[in-house]
Design a protein around this motif. Sequence first.
Motif, PDB file in Angstrom:
ATOM      1  N   THR A  60     -10.791 -24.128 -50.529  1.00  0.00           N
ATOM      2  CA  THR A  60      -9.467 -23.451 -49.822  1.00  0.00           C
ATOM      3  C   THR A  60      -8.901 -24.902 -50.323  1.00  0.00           C
ATOM      4  O   THR A  60      -9.308 -26.488 -50.180  1.00  0.00           O
ATOM      5  CB  THR A  60      -9.673 -23.883 -48.256  1.00  0.00           C
ATOM      6  OG1 THR A  60     -10.098 -25.359 -48.270  1.00  0.00           O
ATOM      7  CG2 THR A  60      -9.699 -22.929 -47.738  1.00  0.00           C
ATOM      8  N   VAL A  61      -7.900 -25.345 -51.412  1.00  0.00           N
ATOM      9  CA  VAL A  61      -6.693 -25.564 -51.886  1.00  0.00           C
ATOM     10  C   VAL A  61      -5.394 -25.830 -51.276  1.00  0.00           C
ATOM     11  O   VAL A  61      -5.048 -24.076 -51.231  1.00  0.00           O
ATOM     12  CB  VAL A  61      -7.263 -26.133 -53.604  1.00  0.00           C
ATOM     13  CG1 VAL A  61      -8.404 -26.647 -53.543  1.00  0.00           C
ATOM     14  CG2 VAL A  61      -6.992 -24.863 -54.137  1.00  0.00           C
ATOM     15  N   GLY A 117     -10.068 -33.208 -46.934  1.00  0.00           N
ATOM     16  CA  GLY A 117     -10.723 -32.282 -48.586  1.00  0.00           C
ATOM     17  C   GLY A 117     -12.303 -32.275 -48.141  1.00  0.00           C
ATOM     18  O   GLY A 117     -13.448 -31.189 -47.379  1.00  0.00           O
ATOM     19  N   GLU A 118     -13.077 -33.723 -48.244  1.00  0.00           N
ATOM     20  CA  GLU A 118     -13.754 -34.304 -48.020  1.00  0.00           C
ATOM     21  C   GLU A 118     -14.472 -34.126 -46.537  1.00  0.00           C
ATOM     22  O   GLU A 118     -15.741 -33.169 -46.538  1.00  0.00           O
ATOM     23  CB  GLU A 118     -14.420 -35.425 -48.223  1.00  0.00           C
ATOM     24  CG  GLU A 118     -14.016 -35.842 -49.835  1.00  0.00           C
ATOM     25  CD  GLU A 118     -13.672 -37.662 -50.242  1.00  0.00           C
ATOM     26  OE1 GLU A 118     -13.844 -38.004 -51.178  1.00  0.00           O
ATOM     27  OE2 GLU A 118     -13.263 -38.044 -48.775  1.00  0.00           O
ATOM     28  N   TYR A 119     -13.756 -33.764 -45.410  1.00  0.00           N
ATOM     29  CA  TYR A 119     -14.154 -33.654 -44.095  1.00  0.00           C
ATOM     30  C   TYR A 119     -14.506 -31.829 -43.651  1.00  0.00           C
ATOM     31  O   TYR A 119     -15.609 -31.736 -43.387  1.00  0.00           O
ATOM     32  CB  TYR A 119     -13.312 -34.055 -43.408  1.00  0.00           C
ATOM     33  CG  TYR A 119     -13.614 -34.044 -41.662  1.00  0.00           C
ATOM     34  CD1 TYR A 119     -14.541 -34.557 -41.307  1.00  0.00           C
ATOM     35  CD2 TYR A 119     -13.258 -32.829 -41.441  1.00  0.00           C
ATOM     36  CE1 TYR A 119     -14.861 -34.371 -39.716  1.00  0.00           C
ATOM     37  CE2 TYR A 119     -13.639 -32.334 -39.711  1.00  0.00           C
ATOM     38  CZ  TYR A 119     -14.649 -33.590 -39.788  1.00  0.00           C
ATOM     39  OH  TYR A 119     -14.901 -32.698 -37.769  1.00  0.00           O
ATOM     40  N   ILE A 120     -13.927 -31.522 -44.679  1.00  0.00           N
ATOM     41  CA  ILE A 120     -13.677 -29.937 -44.269  1.00  0.00           C
ATOM     42  C   ILE A 120     -14.995 -29.486 -45.374  1.00  0.00           C
ATOM     43  O   ILE A 120     -15.783 -28.472 -45.086  1.00  0.00           O
ATOM     44  CB  ILE A 120     -12.446 -28.977 -45.258  1.00  0.00           C
ATOM     45  CG1 ILE A 120     -11.390 -29.942 -44.089  1.00  0.00           C
ATOM     46  CG2 ILE A 120     -12.561 -27.646 -45.314  1.00  0.00           C
ATOM     47  CD1 ILE A 120     -10.210 -29.345 -44.550  1.00  0.00           C
ATOM     48  N   GLN A 121     -14.979 -29.631 -46.613  1.00  0.00           N
ATOM     49  CA  GLN A 121     -16.274 -29.286 -47.202  1.00  0.00           C
ATOM     50  C   GLN A 121     -17.810 -29.864 -46.732  1.00  0.00           C
ATOM     51  O   GLN A 121     -18.674 -29.259 -46.332  1.00  0.00           O
ATOM     52  CB  GLN A 121     -16.469 -30.132 -48.936  1.00  0.00           C
ATOM     53  CG  GLN A 121     -17.072 -30.195 -49.899  1.00  0.00           C
ATOM     54  CD  GLN A 121     -17.050 -28.539 -50.520  1.00  0.00           C
ATOM     55  OE1 GLN A 121     -16.276 -28.567 -50.515  1.00  0.00           O
ATOM     56  NE2 GLN A 121     -17.825 -28.080 -51.281  1.00  0.00           N
ATOM     57  N   MET A 122     -17.508 -30.592 -45.687  1.00  0.00           N
ATOM     58  CA  MET A 122     -18.996 -31.189 -45.581  1.00  0.00           C
ATOM     59  C   MET A 122     -18.755 -30.326 -43.856  1.00  0.00           C
ATOM     60  O   MET A 122     -20.362 -30.676 -43.554  1.00  0.00           O
ATOM     61  CB  MET A 122     -19.340 -32.804 -44.948  1.00  0.00           C
ATOM     62  CG  MET A 122     -19.685 -33.730 -46.708  1.00  0.00           C
ATOM     63  SD  MET A 122     -19.314 -35.307 -46.085  1.00  0.00           S
ATOM     64  CE  MET A 122     -17.592 -35.973 -46.908  1.00  0.00           C
ATOM     65  N   ALA A 123     -18.209 -30.879 -43.466  1.00  0.00           N
ATOM     66  CA  ALA A 123     -18.097 -29.958 -41.696  1.00  0.00           C
ATOM     67  C   ALA A 123     -18.684 -28.299 -42.615  1.00  0.00           C
ATOM     68  O   ALA A 123     -18.881 -28.152 -41.541  1.00  0.00           O
ATOM     69  CB  ALA A 123     -16.736 -30.029 -41.235  1.00  0.00           C
ATOM     70  N   GLY A 124     -18.584 -28.405 -42.859  1.00  0.00           N
ATOM     71  CA  GLY A 124     -17.934 -26.586 -43.608  1.00  0.00           C
ATOM     72  C   GLY A 124     -20.000 -26.233 -43.434  1.00  0.00           C
ATOM     73  O   GLY A 124     -19.883 -25.068 -43.667  1.00  0.00           O
ATOM     74  N   LEU A 163      -7.015 -32.309 -39.439  1.00  0.00           N
ATOM     75  CA  LEU A 163      -5.967 -31.126 -39.626  1.00  0.00           C
ATOM     76  C   LEU A 163      -5.021 -31.139 -40.694  1.00  0.00           C
ATOM     77  O   LEU A 163      -4.354 -31.216 -40.848  1.00  0.00           O
ATOM     78  CB  LEU A 163      -4.989 -31.171 -38.195  1.00  0.00           C
ATOM     79  CG  LEU A 163      -5.737 -31.023 -37.113  1.00  0.00           C
ATOM     80  CD1 LEU A 163      -5.034 -31.165 -36.134  1.00  0.00           C
ATOM     81  CD2 LEU A 163      -6.852 -29.660 -36.704  1.00  0.00           C
ATOM     82  N   GLY A 164      -5.884 -32.184 -41.507  1.00  0.00           N
ATOM     83  CA  GLY A 164      -4.656 -32.407 -43.128  1.00  0.00           C
ATOM     84  C   GLY A 164      -4.777 -31.625 -43.706  1.00  0.00           C
ATOM     85  O   GLY A 164      -5.804 -30.595 -43.818  1.00  0.00           O
ATOM     86  N   LYS A 165      -3.814 -31.688 -45.350  1.00  0.00           N
ATOM     87  CA  LYS A 165      -4.360 -30.671 -46.016  1.00  0.00           C
ATOM     88  C   LYS A 165      -5.194 -30.880 -46.904  1.00  0.00           C
ATOM     89  O   LYS A 165      -5.649 -32.114 -47.268  1.00  0.00           O
ATOM     90  CB  LYS A 165      -3.329 -30.654 -46.982  1.00  0.00           C
ATOM     91  CG  LYS A 165      -1.732 -29.923 -46.100  1.00  0.00           C
ATOM     92  CD  LYS A 165      -1.592 -28.627 -47.519  1.00  0.00           C
ATOM     93  CE  LYS A 165      -1.106 -27.667 -46.611  1.00  0.00           C
ATOM     94  NZ  LYS A 165       0.132 -27.456 -47.009  1.00  0.00           N
TER      95      LYS A 165
END
Length: 1213
Positions: A449-450, A670-677, A709-711
């Motif tokens: 997601t971007v 972005g990094e957090y979402i990628q890893m947590a995903g 929760l950041g973009k």
Amino acid sequence: MDLPMSLLEMGCSGRFELITHPLPGQPLPPQSTLPHGLPPTSLNLETEVEKQFLRDPAWLPVHDKDFAFQKFLKYRKINVDSLLNCTPSPLHSGLSVVRDPTTGMLLDFTEVLLENTGLSAKNSLSLQRHPGPPSESLRGSNTNYPFLPGGMEELTLDQIKMKSELEEEIDFENDLLRVPPGLKAGMDFTDKDPKIAKAEVNLMSLLSTVEDITGLQLEAEEKEEVKESEDAPKLPRTNSLEDLGIKDAASSSSPPDKRKEEKSKPKENTEENKKWAIPVNITSPCDDFYKRIPNPAFKWPFELDVFQKQAVLRLEAHDSVFVAAHTSAGKTVVAEYAIALSQKHMTRTIYTSPIKALSNQKFRDFKNTFGDVGLLTGDVQLSPESSCLIMTTEILRSMLYNGSEVIRDLEWVIFDEVHYINDAERGVVWEEVLIMLPDHVSIILLSATVPNALEFSEWIGRIKKRHIYVISTLKRPVPLEHYLYTGNSTKTQKEMFLLVDASFIEAVSHRGSCNAQANMLNHLDRAVWLTLLHFLSQRQQTPVVAFTFSRTRCDENARSLDSMDLTTSVEKAEIHSFFQKSLTRLRGGDRQLPQILLMRDLLKRGIAVHHSGILPILKEVIEMLFSRGLVKVLFATETFAMGVNMPARTVVFDSIRKHDGTGFRNLLPGEYIQMAGRAGRRGLDATGTVIILCKAGVHEMADLHAMMLGKPTVLQSQFRLTYTMILNLLRVEALHVTDMMRRSFSESHRDTQAHEKRISQLKQMLSSMPSVDTEGQLSDLLPYYHTVTELKKTTETLQHAILESVNGLKALSVGRVIVVNNQQHLNALGVILQVSNDSVNRTFTALIICEKGNEEGKGNDNAALPHLYNTSLFIPEGSCSHTVQKLKLRDISGITVKTLKVIPERIIDNYNKRQQPRFRLDPPGQAISTATQELLRLAEANPSGIATLDPVNDLQLKSIDVVEASMRLRVLQDSLRDFNCIHSPMFAEQFARTKERMSLQEELDRLLFLVSDQSLTLLPEYHQRIKVLQSLQYIDSGGAVQLKGRVACQISSHELLLTELLFENVLSPLAPEESAALLSCLVFTQNTQVEPHITNTLQEGINQVLTVAQRIGELQRECGIPQTAEEFVGQFKFGLTEVVYCWARGMPFAEIAQLTDVQEGTVVRCIQRLDEVLKEVRQAARIVGDSVLGSKMEKASLAIRRDIVFTASLYTH
């Protein structure tokens, strides 16, 4: 009795003639009048073989007098003509058959001219050109032209006409050009006593008739064009033919109101022609999916999500799509459907991924699904003729530049993990590929997601001139729960804190004491991991991926769990057999490497480590065991999250800070979402668990919120110029580097279409405006206008400088008298009462004198005389009044030398009080009237202008800009007195006209500049790089690529250094293993602590490389490139020279690993990349014609391609 006779076939009509007296001594084959003779009858194999292998001069050794060849050397026919061999030029005509329309009988053959016969890969960008030799069909060749990139406009008729007008004016006698571009000498056109012929023909008259004819043709063509354009809009407007079919099918089943919408949608798009990116609505369910696609190209065992259905519908319509969704949301479905479609259409698909490991995995997955799949990476090439090719983006880029034949059959290019375009090092490759793709290729972009998916797609749509459908979904198939885990006291080791504020506070209270025990951290670290993993395995929360942002910490954490065993005996057996089976491809010694033994021990207990220091084959074993669920705890670095599709049940963050090469920082959203995903496996888990460890105290809530929760990071252009790109585009005359720069994402804000529209509007407005009268007294109107505008500008810049300086702001303190100019006041005096503290938008409260009745600022028309540069102060005509206002910096046009004693609080209070309705008529207070009287007195004393603070002398601003501006200001003010036009009665009206005209002209100039290449941000750097290439003789002064440039095109990274080394013969004196060791500096990027021990020749080689690098670095610096020579030299690191040298000489891997502190995986990766460099050097040596060096590189390549470094990937077998 044998009669010498022969048959001659006449054409193809089946008539024969008899020939009775053939040439003596010749056998009598049937003969024909056709150009290539008859098709051969059965050949005599024996004579053929003898001719090809025994008599062919190429096969026979000239000097080897071996007895076996003696017999044939006598027959060896020397055929000098073979040296002059030239490929036959293509036939310009072919035969076409004339048939009887009723019976279909053959009547005759006619000759038809063929078009485009002269096109080849060496001179044309067109898809009509002939295919090159089969050997070049896959990778292309670096002398080929690329195919025409989509969206690059071919010349329109108008442009061609403009050219022909220029060409008409040739004078065939005078001023002829002598020397063609690129040649040293030319022709001499001077008359050499011409012999006078009898009948003179006037050439010019002939030419003029020719011109009339061409003119007529052009007019006719033009008319046709006009006709076509009139006919065109009658068709219903849609984006593609398929749309018409689909829309009708859809609309027949949908209610009538919906049909109207659907019909009107494409219309809007074509009329506005603005929005290339079209967001697809995925909130409403897609009900008629199976009606619209009754027999899909691919079927899945599960029901598709709405976003997947929408994407499939777009693919069926052959549109390009951008799919942004979370990892594991099922983006692969889109890719699979495209591959299935292209197999159905008999076309090809290319799937590109940023990482080699990911390519290998996709190869295995798609191979199982489709079968017909090939793989191209730097060192592997598997079944390249397949309909689906998987490759890294770099290889696709070189195929595009080198005009590979694969591009002809291409229907889809799938870009996976597009958010990689943010990668500083390699992001530019994606942009190049997207720009270079031809028109017939549709694009599928898959991304995490971007936030700016629309903007990015808009850019691609605009450069490709096609719609991109944007499908983005934020839905996770498996929702995530985020926890904090502290686990240091016995009380909390069994609980996790869900990230809600109440429990967050509780977590802080438990953890508060931890800061004192920082020195016990390592011991504690181990305890935390042990308790956490026990806790998770009890709750059946495995498999767990633990993200740790340092490789050594990964290893330490895994080793610290020596007492932990997470597997059953059945699982142990399975792990053991898989491990042994995978290692059978290694040589005996390599199986005993310490890393392998250690990992075997860990794996048996269900623990593993995954980072770039691990041997590639081990990484693959771990990935495969993990995806089977046999690895329960995996300590991994960030790379594991990059696309490797291996979800777990739980993800644990060891910390939320990482080092990004420059310093430590918190993880980006972005990094957090990628890893947590990675947490939560679709179909297996109801929710995924994400745990953040708090070892040294709980993290700040604000940090956690920003991270969760950041973009996510926006897609940003990393476009930069590389020498390879410049040389590749200079090779081809039709493509310019500026075209590439103009189309890059970094320039996507340039909305050329809108600008062009506005430019034509402005041109029309200008032409329709009445002309300005500049006769007689008004003759110096234009110079006057320019002087006044410059005066305004200079004053503004000076004001700006003063107001931004420290001394200027000091001067603007309470009590300072100032000159105010804004909508309401013209050169009115005021006094400062208050200064705000806000340094960004600083405001000044001031008391200003004004006319009675103009306190509110009604209708003071100071725009009446904008043309007069006016310094005379405002003096009220009637009685003097005052107003208190907040002023911005720009309203203050002068800081005078005077100050007044004022009591600001009283003035402001009194003024505010009198603004209320009931005190409206009160007389002003004492403080105000005194101040107003003082200001009025000052104004009357200096009616023509009051002395202001001089920026240079009074305010001590000594910067060059300020000094120059203040001098310029004086000159301009003095020059104003000399103009005559001011005295003309027509002056005001004419000046207003001039002003209007000039403002339009200025806007036009600005837009023309924006549309031109001059406004490109990278243009100066492009000129600097061209300068570097010219001084190194890669291109000549005309920009034609020379031999050195051709060599550099072959090389993908550090092209200048390698080419210089080649041409300076640095590699020639070295042995193969030494040259391999020397070139390792191009691929190795880490710093090492261990000093390598190397031979003297190698040390000399290293010194030579450094001198060459220093020279290039200095040259770049001279040409204006910002990188210093030290930085340029510093990127070449020689830490692995000894390792590579010993490896090429055959030392086993176990001993090599002892020579350096670099981890095994990194060594392997470097040697693999070194092999690619050696291949490039071999190619380059072939171009230069240095066969010795070529074979030496081949030897070096063979020497390093062995054992564990080049074991084939488990995924590809």
